[in-house]
Design an enzyme around this catalytic site. Structure first.
Site, mmCIF file in Angstrom:
data_model
loop_
_atom_site.group_PDB
_atom_site.id
_atom_site.type_symbol
_atom_site.label_atom_id
_atom_site.label_comp_id
_atom_site.label_asym_id
_atom_site.label_seq_id
_atom_site.Cartn_x
_atom_site.Cartn_y
_atom_site.Cartn_z
ATOM 1 N N GLY A 1 22.222 -61.561 30.305
ATOM 2 C CA GLY A 1 22.944 -60.991 31.515
ATOM 3 C C GLY A 1 24.261 -60.577 31.239
ATOM 4 O O GLY A 1 24.820 -59.528 31.885
ATOM 5 N N THR B 1 14.979 -66.379 34.396
ATOM 6 C CA THR B 1 15.379 -65.925 35.711
ATOM 7 C C THR B 1 14.046 -65.610 36.209
ATOM 8 O O THR B 1 12.996 -65.061 35.875
ATOM 9 C CB THR B 1 16.194 -64.760 35.513
ATOM 10 O OG1 THR B 1 17.562 -65.173 34.999
ATOM 11 C CG2 THR B 1 16.688 -64.267 36.803
ATOM 12 N N GLY C 1 25.980 -65.054 35.310
ATOM 13 C CA GLY C 1 25.279 -63.956 34.817
ATOM 14 C C GLY C 1 25.299 -62.864 35.675
ATOM 15 O O GLY C 1 25.886 -62.700 36.494
ATOM 16 N N THR D 1 15.867 -59.414 34.737
ATOM 17 C CA THR D 1 15.976 -60.426 33.948
ATOM 18 C C THR D 1 16.326 -60.195 32.563
ATOM 19 O O THR D 1 15.873 -59.186 31.888
ATOM 20 C CB THR D 1 14.728 -61.239 33.940
ATOM 21 O OG1 THR D 1 14.728 -62.528 33.094
ATOM 22 C CG2 THR D 1 13.406 -60.428 33.593
HETATM 23 N N1 ASP Z 1 20.023 -62.787 33.402
HETATM 24 C C1 ASP Z 1 20.246 -64.183 33.406
HETATM 25 C C2 ASP Z 1 21.453 -64.599 32.892
HETATM 26 O O1 ASP Z 1 22.278 -63.911 32.012
HETATM 27 C C3 ASP Z 1 19.130 -64.884 32.444
HETATM 28 C C4 ASP Z 1 17.920 -64.615 32.390
HETATM 29 O O2 ASP Z 1 17.222 -63.446 32.774
HETATM 30 O O3 ASP Z 1 16.965 -65.390 31.833
HETATM 31 O O4 ASP Z 1 21.855 -65.567 33.742
#
Ligand code: ASP
Length: 309
Positions: free
Chosen positions: A230, A176, A206, A227
């Site tokens: 999630g 993210t 997410g 990030t």
């Molecule tokens: N937090 C994001 C999700 O779960 C993924 C990420 O941070 O790369 O969609």
């Protein structure tokens, strides 16, 4: 001069120097610096924090190295479903979109939801319809296609596995993107955007677009963009938890971020990180993984890009 500050991230995970070539490292640094400069330039010219976070995240979405906008990961159906959100700490206005396809810059759509829709959160087809009404730019599947992302998906396609960019079984970690900013009027804002997880179920949402989980801003406390895994960030209501520790317990920004990322989140099994600013100009970049693509800049001479611990 009033304080201004900006922090950005491009995802956290098992990012090891040993698994990185110098060309790749340089490309990441360039992508991060471009986004940092984009947002900071606005702040330095008296622009608002909400404009700065939108601009920084747009720049990261347009960079194929990061899992947001162009370069988003593949879902179990071989499509791209993107999530994004934005929040203005001066008035607690917020906008979010989830499970959208084809929209070039999901963060810009989340801002339009905040300002023009009368709602906070639009998803899927409804969000795309709204994007068309707002004349948002759409791109074809080719634009979002990335060979490496496609390979990542093929490795787990047809299984029940979904792959976080942070999982340790991969050399390459992407995640993210997000930005938090303080402007010269003392207002803070946060924005977050993602393609989610490789091979995620159709319709999975997410933490990134969830206000309070992956993104939050309040002038009284802090602005946060997260990030990581999630599902854990949702259950830990991570971004709002940082804010609550400041508001109700009187912790400093650094103490609150440390408490949430290194203790509370880890206790429930969550890995990842966050970036945060407050109205005093403090910046915190906290993560419990091997690395986090990140950058920070302020009016006191700080201008730094880092990747590893
Ligand atoms: N937090 C994001 C999700 O779960 C993924 C990420 O941070 O790369 O969609």
């Amino acid at each position: 001069m009033e304080n201004i500050s900006l922090a950005i991230h491009g995802g956290a995970g098992t990012i090891l120097k040993s698994a990185m070539t110098s060309e790749k490292e340089l490309a990441y640094q360039k992508g991060l610096q471009a986004a940092l400069d984009e947002g900071y330039g606005l702040l330095a010219n008296g622009g608002s924090s909400i404009d700065a976070v939108e601009a920084a995240v747009t720049s990261l979405e347009d960079c194929t190295l990061f899992n947001a906008g162009k370069g988003s990961v593949f879902t179990s159906e071989g499509s791209h479903e993107m999530d994004a959100s934005i929040m203005d700490g001066s008035n607690l206005m917020a906008g979010a979109v989830s499970a959208i396809s084809g929209v070039k810059n999901p963060v810009q759509l989340s801002r339009l939801v905040m300002e023009q829709s009368g709602h906070v959160f639009l998803s899927g087809e409804g969000a795309e319809k709204f994007a068309k009404q707002m004349n948002c730019k759409f791109e074809s599947d080719d634009y979002f296609y990335d060979e490496f992302r496609h390979q990542q998906w093929l490795e787990v396609k047809g299984t029940d596995q979904f792959q976080l960019d942070h999982s340790d079984n991969k050399e390459h970690k992407f995640g993210t993107v997000g930005a938090v900013a303080l402007d010269s009027r003392g207002n803070i804002a946060a924005a977050t955007s993602t393609g989610g997880m490789t091979n995620k179920r159709f319709g999975r949402i997410g933490d990134s677009p969830m206000i309070g989980a992956g993104n939050y801003a309040n002038n009284q406390t802090c602005a946060v963009s997260c990030t990581g895994s999630g599902e854990f960030f949702i259950r830990g209501v991570v971004a709002y938890d940082v804010s609550c520790l400041i508001e109700y317990k009187g912790l400093s920004l650094a103490q609150a971020c440390h408490e949430v990322v290194q203790k509370r989140l880890m206790k429930i099994g969550g890995d990842g990180g966050l970036i945060a600013v407050d109205t005093h100009g403090n910046i915190v970049l906290e993560f419990n993984t091997e690395g986090m693509y990140r950058g920070a800049r302020n009016n006191n001479g700080l201008n730094e890009i880092s990747i590893y611990k």
